[in-house]
Scaffold this motif. Structure first.
Motif, mmCIF file in Angstrom:
data_model
loop_
_atom_site.group_PDB
_atom_site.id
_atom_site.type_symbol
_atom_site.label_atom_id
_atom_site.label_comp_id
_atom_site.label_asym_id
_atom_site.label_seq_id
_atom_site.Cartn_x
_atom_site.Cartn_y
_atom_site.Cartn_z
ATOM 1 N N LYS A 98 0.805 -1.218 0.000
ATOM 2 C CA LYS A 98 0.000 0.000 0.000
ATOM 3 C C LYS A 98 0.842 1.273 0.000
ATOM 4 N N PHE A 99 2.144 1.109 0.279
ATOM 5 C CA PHE A 99 3.028 2.273 0.312
ATOM 6 C C PHE A 99 3.944 2.269 -0.898
ATOM 7 N N GLU A 100 4.203 3.451 -1.416
ATOM 8 C CA GLU A 100 5.076 3.599 -2.575
ATOM 9 C C GLU A 100 6.508 3.210 -2.218
ATOM 10 N N VAL A 101 7.125 2.414 -3.092
ATOM 11 C CA VAL A 101 8.516 2.006 -2.880
ATOM 12 C C VAL A 101 9.380 3.259 -2.798
ATOM 13 N N GLY A 102 10.227 3.305 -1.783
ATOM 14 C CA GLY A 102 11.100 4.459 -1.594
ATOM 15 C C GLY A 102 10.547 5.483 -0.623
ATOM 16 N N SER A 103 9.256 5.374 -0.305
ATOM 17 C CA SER A 103 8.682 6.325 0.655
ATOM 18 C C SER A 103 9.153 5.968 2.059
ATOM 19 N N SER A 104 9.058 6.933 2.957
ATOM 20 C CA SER A 104 9.506 6.681 4.333
ATOM 21 C C SER A 104 8.657 5.601 4.996
ATOM 22 N N GLN A 105 7.355 5.577 4.705
ATOM 23 C CA GLN A 105 6.488 4.558 5.289
ATOM 24 C C GLN A 105 6.896 3.164 4.813
ATOM 25 N N HIS A 106 7.227 3.052 3.526
ATOM 26 C CA HIS A 106 7.646 1.772 2.959
ATOM 27 C C HIS A 106 8.953 1.308 3.598
ATOM 28 N N SER A 107 9.897 2.211 3.743
ATOM 29 C CA SER A 107 11.189 1.879 4.351
ATOM 30 C C SER A 107 11.029 1.467 5.811
ATOM 31 N N LEU A 108 10.223 2.215 6.555
ATOM 32 C CA LEU A 108 9.988 1.880 7.957
ATOM 33 C C LEU A 108 9.337 0.504 8.090
ATOM 34 N N LEU A 109 8.395 0.224 7.211
ATOM 35 C CA LEU A 109 7.707 -1.068 7.250
ATOM 36 C C LEU A 109 8.653 -2.206 6.869
ATOM 37 N N GLN A 110 9.516 -1.983 5.896
ATOM 38 C CA GLN A 110 10.514 -2.996 5.531
ATOM 39 C C GLN A 110 11.455 -3.281 6.706
ATOM 40 N N ASN A 111 11.881 -2.223 7.387
ATOM 41 C CA ASN A 111 12.763 -2.391 8.548
ATOM 42 C C ASN A 111 12.056 -3.147 9.667
ATOM 43 N N ARG A 112 10.789 -2.836 9.871
ATOM 44 C CA ARG A 112 10.015 -3.534 10.899
ATOM 45 C C ARG A 112 9.851 -5.008 10.529
ATOM 46 N N LEU A 113 9.574 -5.268 9.272
ATOM 47 C CA LEU A 113 9.431 -6.655 8.807
ATOM 48 C C LEU A 113 10.723 -7.443 9.011
ATOM 49 N N ARG A 114 11.847 -6.857 8.645
ATOM 50 C CA ARG A 114 13.133 -7.533 8.814
ATOM 51 C C ARG A 114 13.363 -7.840 10.299
ATOM 52 N N ALA A 115 13.045 -6.885 11.167
ATOM 53 C CA ALA A 115 13.208 -7.104 12.608
ATOM 54 C C ALA A 115 12.296 -8.222 13.093
ATOM 55 N N MET A 116 11.099 -8.299 12.565
ATOM 56 C CA MET A 116 10.166 -9.350 12.978
ATOM 57 C C MET A 116 10.593 -10.715 12.429
ATOM 58 N N TYR A 117 11.140 -10.749 11.203
ATOM 59 C CA TYR A 117 11.664 -12.013 10.665
ATOM 60 C C TYR A 117 12.814 -12.526 11.531
ATOM 61 N N ILE A 118 13.680 -11.607 11.941
ATOM 62 C CA ILE A 118 14.799 -11.971 12.816
ATOM 63 C C ILE A 118 14.269 -12.459 14.159
ATOM 64 N N SER A 119 13.311 -11.745 14.712
ATOM 65 C CA SER A 119 12.719 -12.136 15.991
ATOM 66 C C SER A 119 12.088 -13.517 15.903
ATOM 67 N N GLU A 120 11.373 -13.753 14.826
ATOM 68 C CA GLU A 120 10.728 -15.054 14.625
ATOM 69 C C GLU A 120 11.774 -16.170 14.567
ATOM 70 N N ALA A 121 12.839 -15.952 13.816
ATOM 71 C CA ALA A 121 13.904 -16.956 13.703
ATOM 72 C C ALA A 121 14.554 -17.224 15.055
ATOM 73 N N LEU A 122 14.769 -16.173 15.827
ATOM 74 C CA LEU A 122 15.401 -16.344 17.140
ATOM 75 C C LEU A 122 14.479 -17.079 18.110
ATOM 76 N N ILE A 123 13.208 -16.747 18.093
ATOM 77 C CA ILE A 123 12.255 -17.429 18.966
ATOM 78 C C ILE A 123 12.178 -18.916 18.615
ATOM 79 N N LEU A 124 12.226 -19.210 17.311
ATOM 80 C CA LEU A 124 12.173 -20.603 16.860
ATOM 81 C C LEU A 124 13.536 -21.287 16.932
#
Length: 118
Positions: A29-55
């Motif tokens: 829903k956010f344009e690639v390169g926008s601040s919202q898109h970048s923030l969401l990508q960073n949050r996703l990466r952090a959650m993927y890492i968190s998921e891997a660590l929990i598992l």
């Protein structure tokens, strides 16, 4: 090292997985390169890492040490936003309780990330 029970890890995994699902739905829903898109990508990466660590899955080669260090910022951001949200609700309200579950999950994720970062 802080040891978490299977119940705590399971609850944290449910929250992290739910956050991943919600973020993945919002990303297009956010344009690639926008601040919202970048923030969401960073949050996703952090959650993927968190998921891997929990598992207790291996992080390499998918995630580097820099990714781990960078994951702390989005996790801290979620913690701060949830704590601020709690201040607006009574302790026994459903919203306060829901936010507390997220806070508990993010504290576990933060601890696991910090242990890996060293």
């Amino acid at each position: 090292m802080e040891k978490y029970s299977n119940a705590e890890l399971s609850a944290a995994l449910m929250i992290v997985s739910s956050t991943i699902s919600k973020c993945e739905k919002m990303l297009p829903k956010f344009e690639v390169g926008s601040s919202q898109h970048s923030l969401l990508q960073n949050r996703l990466r952090a959650m993927y890492i968190s998921e891997a660590l929990i598992l207790d899955k291996p992080l390499e080669p998918q995630f580097s040490n820099a990714d781990l260090e960078n994951a702390l910022l989005p996790v801290n951001s979620i913690l701060q936003k949830c704590a601020a949200g709690q201040e607006k609700h009574p302790v026994d309200s459903p919203t306060f309780i829901r936010l507390q579950k997220i806070i508990d999950a993010m504290k576990i994720a933060k601890t696991l990330i910090q242990l890996k970062v060293g």
